[in-house]
Design a protein around this motif. Structure first.
Motif, PDB file in Angstrom:
ATOM      1  N   GLU A  53     -18.496  88.183  39.827  1.00  0.00           N
ATOM      2  CA  GLU A  53     -17.702  89.393  39.810  1.00  0.00           C
ATOM      3  C   GLU A  53     -16.571  89.589  40.912  1.00  0.00           C
ATOM      4  OE1 GLU A  53     -17.113  93.252  38.958  1.00  0.00           O
ATOM      5  OE2 GLU A  53     -18.540  91.871  37.858  1.00  0.00           O
ATOM      6  N   LYS A  56     -13.733  87.881  39.353  1.00  0.00           N
ATOM      7  CA  LYS A  56     -13.214  88.764  38.454  1.00  0.00           C
ATOM      8  C   LYS A  56     -12.068  89.898  39.009  1.00  0.00           C
ATOM      9  CE  LYS A  56     -14.782  92.479  36.472  1.00  0.00           C
ATOM     10  NZ  LYS A  56     -15.646  93.559  35.690  1.00  0.00           N
ATOM     11  N   LYS A  57     -12.702  90.549  40.061  1.00  0.00           N
ATOM     12  CA  LYS A  57     -12.070  91.631  40.892  1.00  0.00           C
ATOM     13  C   LYS A  57     -10.530  91.056  41.337  1.00  0.00           C
ATOM     14  CE  LYS A  57     -15.649  94.454  42.059  1.00  0.00           C
ATOM     15  NZ  LYS A  57     -16.758  94.893  42.956  1.00  0.00           N
ATOM     16  N   GLN A 124     -15.417  86.947  31.750  1.00  0.00           N
ATOM     17  CA  GLN A 124     -16.669  86.637  32.545  1.00  0.00           C
ATOM     18  C   GLN A 124     -18.101  86.599  31.874  1.00  0.00           C
ATOM     19  OE1 GLN A 124     -15.049  89.645  32.443  1.00  0.00           O
ATOM     20  NE2 GLN A 124     -16.273  91.156  32.665  1.00  0.00           N
ATOM     21  N   GLU A 128     -21.567  84.563  32.836  1.00  0.00           N
ATOM     22  CA  GLU A 128     -22.859  85.393  33.085  1.00  0.00           C
ATOM     23  C   GLU A 128     -24.050  85.050  32.318  1.00  0.00           C
ATOM     24  OE1 GLU A 128     -21.131  89.389  33.147  1.00  0.00           O
ATOM     25  OE2 GLU A 128     -20.190  89.057  35.138  1.00  0.00           O
TER      26      GLU A 128
END
Length: 188
Positions: A53, A56-57, A124, A128
């Protein structure tokens, strides 16, 4: 694609290694690779998913990250068997217990996710899923070795009234199935 990004960001200015590492978050990727590896071996789902995460951000190229991650695991195998020196292996990772078959399984799972990123609507997601597959399946395998209490079968209810109620509900929708269920002998 990489050259296009460099051209867009720098135009005709001189570009060095430092600038390229900043564009592609190379320092962030190295930290994330180590953190994900540690989280996977500690079976920490939340920590592992949190690393993805964060990447990704930060708009990190997840294919590049996954490539670095797989290379890191490959190097760890080589270090652990003495093929290459230990200079690239962090001390925290050396303290973790590992099994060669476990690393092999992780590499196979993440290699598949690397191939799936290209076709995924969100890059992602395959990573995941790979994390969940690594952690949850290894916990499931560990739990399968434990003795389990017998669970009551759905076909053998604790009392006949529950079974009869089920037949009555099914009878409203499908009389054939209800007839089949009535012919079943329930042992108590």
């Amino acid at each position: 694609k990489i050259l296009e990004e460099i051209a867009i960001n720098f135009g005709k200015r001189k570009v060095g290694k430092k600038q390229i590492e900043e564009i592609f978050n190379v320092g962030t990727i190295k930290d994330a690779v180590e953190n994900l590896t540690i989280s996977l071996f500690k079976k920490d789902v939340k920590g592992s998913l949190g690393e993805i995460e964060k990447l990704k951000k930060q708009k990190t190229d997840l294919r590049l990250f996954l490539s670095e991650f797989l290379n890191y695991l490959h190097n760890f195998i080589l270090v652990s068997y003495g093929v290459i020196g230990e200079s690239d292996s962090p001390t925290e990772f050396k303290e973790l217990e590992f099994d060669a078959s476990e690393i092999k399984r992780i590499i196979e799972i993440f290699s598949n996710s690397f191939n799936q990123i290209k076709y995924s609507p969100a890059p992602q997601i395959p990573i995941e899923i790979a994390i969940l597959e690594c952690i949850v399946s290894s916990e499931t395998n560990r739990n399968e070795n434990l003795p389990q209490a017998p669970s009551p079968s759905p076909a053998t209810p604790s009392n006949g009234t529950m079974f009869q109620e089920l037949i009555d509900k099914i009878n409203q929708k499908n009389k054939s199935i209800a007839a089949l269920l009535r012919s079943v002998k329930v042992d108590k």
